[in-house]
Design a protein around this motif. Sequence first.
Motif, PDB file in Angstrom:
ATOM      1  N   GLN B 260       0.935  -1.202   0.220  1.00 14.58           N
ATOM      2  CA  GLN B 260      -0.229  -0.136  -0.260  1.00 14.58           C
ATOM      3  C   GLN B 260       0.898   1.188  -0.004  1.00 14.58           C
ATOM      4  N   LEU B 261       2.075   1.228   1.090  1.00 14.72           N
ATOM      5  CA  LEU B 261       2.817   2.496   0.726  1.00 14.72           C
ATOM      6  C   LEU B 261       3.149   2.652  -0.476  1.00 14.72           C
ATOM      7  N   ALA B 307       8.887   1.127   8.391  1.00 14.93           N
ATOM      8  CA  ALA B 307       8.519   0.662   6.821  1.00 14.93           C
ATOM      9  C   ALA B 307       8.783   1.937   5.637  1.00 14.93           C
ATOM     10  N   SER B 308       8.204   2.653   6.628  1.00 12.26           N
ATOM     11  CA  SER B 308       7.718   3.986   5.773  1.00 12.26           C
ATOM     12  C   SER B 308       8.661   4.570   5.616  1.00 12.26           C
ATOM     13  N   ILE B 309       9.197   4.736   6.002  1.00 10.25           N
ATOM     14  CA  ILE B 309      10.643   5.491   5.809  1.00 10.25           C
ATOM     15  C   ILE B 309      11.741   5.618   4.528  1.00 10.25           C
ATOM     16  N   ASN B 316      10.940  12.799   6.912  1.00 10.53           N
ATOM     17  CA  ASN B 316       9.681  12.799   5.942  1.00 10.53           C
ATOM     18  C   ASN B 316       8.448  11.631   6.455  1.00 10.53           C
ATOM     19  N   VAL B 317       8.608  11.390   7.330  1.00 10.10           N
ATOM     20  CA  VAL B 317       7.446  10.188   8.546  1.00 10.10           C
ATOM     21  C   VAL B 317       8.021  10.829   9.642  1.00 10.10           C
ATOM     22  N   SER B 318       6.229  10.885  10.104  1.00  7.40           N
ATOM     23  CA  SER B 318       6.440  10.493  11.726  1.00  7.40           C
ATOM     24  C   SER B 318       4.717  10.432  12.181  1.00  7.40           C
TER      25      SER B 318
END
Lengths: 157, 418
Positions: B260-261, B307-309, B316-318
Motif C-alpha cells: 500500500q505504501l 518501513a514507511s521510511i 518525511n515520516v512521523s
Amino acid sequence: MSAEISKELKDLISKEDTIKVIASISPQGEVHSAVKQSVTVDENGQLIYLEFFEKSQTNINMVNSIWFDKNISVTIISADNRSFVIKGKTIRSRVFGKEFEKYYRLYEEREKDNDLVAVYYIEPLEIYEQTFAVQKAQHKEKYPLYVHLDKYAEETE
Amino acid sequence: MARDLEWRKKELSLDEVAAKFPSFPKLLILKIDVQRRGVIYTEAAQSKIDPNIHQVQSDGQQGFRIEQRYFPEGLILKDGSYLIVSYDYDFENQKRDPYVVDVIDDRIWITDEGRKLAEVSYFVKPDYYNKLASNGEPLTKYISSRPQRIDVVLNQYCHFWDRNGGGCKYCPLTPNYLKQKLKEERYNVKYIVEAVKEALKQEGRFSGFMFTGGSILSGDNVLDDELDAYIELIKAIGDLFEDGKRYPSQLISSAFDERQLERLVNETKLMHYTTDIEVLDREKFAWICEGKNHYIGYDEWKRRLVASIDYFGKGNVSSGMVLGVELASPNGFVSEEEAFKVITEEAETIVENGISLAANVWRPAPGSVFQNQYNPSLEYFVSVYNKFDELHHKYNVGRYTDDYRRCGMHPGLDLLRV
C-alpha cells in the motif's frame, strides 16, 4: 519604559542607504549580529523587523528573546557614518494574519522571491547616539580623567 | 467526577514546574497546561469574538466541538504560535479548574485565579470562509484551516468503531459524528478541490496540507479502500501544483503495509507520511486502541511505521501519540514515574529510525470513552516533552508538518524552533 524614536532617527531608518544591524542572544548565550535592512518603524513608534528565514540565527534568537525575556539591540548607521543604538524588547511576533499579509505583499512586490516568515514588534527601551565624535565628546565630559597625561597636558595648555 | 477543590495542593503549579525546568520556556509550559486543564471564556472575552472576522467553529467537520458553537478555533500567543482550543469543555466533570480567557484593560489574557499569564488574540479567518461550493454548501464544510495549514478530513467516520469497543478510548470524533446523526461519511473530492482552489487565492496564508480521516477497513485487503480514497484526494489536489513535484502535504492515515505504501508514494505527490501509534506501550495500546490492535496490532503498526521510511525518506515520516493516556484507569500505568520510563524508552526505539513524534496533550474529551478521567500532572507532560526534545536532537530529527506554524496541537515540538 518605552523610549521614543525621534523624527530624525525615524527618517534615518527609512533611508535605503542606512545600514541596520540587529544584535541578539542565542539560546546558548552567544551574541549574534546581522545586517537586517527590513527594520522599520511603525505608526506606533515600535520597531518592526521582518524575518525571511525560519532557521536564521536571528530568527532563532528573536524567539529566544520572547521566550526568555532577553533584550535585543538595533544599530543604525547612516551613509555619513552617524550611528545610533536602539535597545529593545521583542514584544510579539506574528506569522500569519492580515497585518502579516500586508507586509508579505509589500515585500513580494519588491522582489517576487521574498517569502516572509515572521513579523517582530520591538518596543524601544533606550536610544543613544554612538557616532564617534559625539561619543568622544560625551565621554570626555563625563569621565575627564580617563586620559593619558600627554593628551591631558595638551588639553589643558 | 466532582471538582477536587484541593487539586492545586496535590501537584506542582505552573510556576513550580517552570522553576524545575528553567530551560523550558514558561510560555510553552502554559500552552501545555491550557490544553491539559482546558479553557473557558468570560462574557467580556466572548464579546471580543466577532464571527465576521474571527475563525470560529467551522461549518463542517465538527469533530471535537459540538456543544459550543461560537468560540475561537484557537488563541495566538506573543511568540506567534497558537493554541488550538476548538473542543468542548465539560463543565460538570472536570477535576481541575480551567484557565479563564478574560479581558483586562481592553486586552485579552489567559488568566488563572485572576492573574494575567499571557496576552492572546483570536484567529482571523481565512478569505475562503463564508464562500460556497458549486453545490451551494459552505466551503468550510470541506476544508478547515489551522490556520496556516489546510486540513481535509476525508472520512468523517472511523470504522474501528464498527466492532463493539473497537474505537480508541480517548477519541471523541466518531462518537460526536454519531451523536450529531450525521450521514455523509465521505465528502466528494470535487468540492474539496473547489475549496482548496479558493483557499490558495489568499497569498501569504497557507503553507501546507494535512489529509486525514477515520479509518476504512474494507477492500480486498484491510485498508485498501482507505488507500484508494486518499490516492484520489491527494492526486486531485496535486494536480493544482507543478507536474512531477511533490507538494507540502501530510497524510495521517492508518498504518499501510509495504504494498500500500508503494502505491501511495508512486501514485501521488504526497510529501510526508504519518501513522499514529498513539500509545507507546504494547499492552496499553491493546486496551486503549482495541480496534487498531485487533486489525493490525502494536508490533505490526510500529513495523509499518518504520518501513514507511523506505518510501518517504528520513524526515518525511512521523507518528502522533496521545500523551498521558497511558495513565488512564483502570488498566494504565499506576505511577507517572513508571509511565515516563516505559514510554520514553519506547520513544527512542522509534525516533532512532529518523521518525519524529508529535505528542498531543491528552485531555479527556467529552464524548470519548475516557471522558470522565483525570489526566496526568503538568510536571509529567513537561518531563516527557523535554525528553522527546532531547531525542529529536540526539537523532537529528527535524519537524515540519506538525510544527508551531502548521498544527498548534503539539506544544513540545515548539522547542524545535530554537
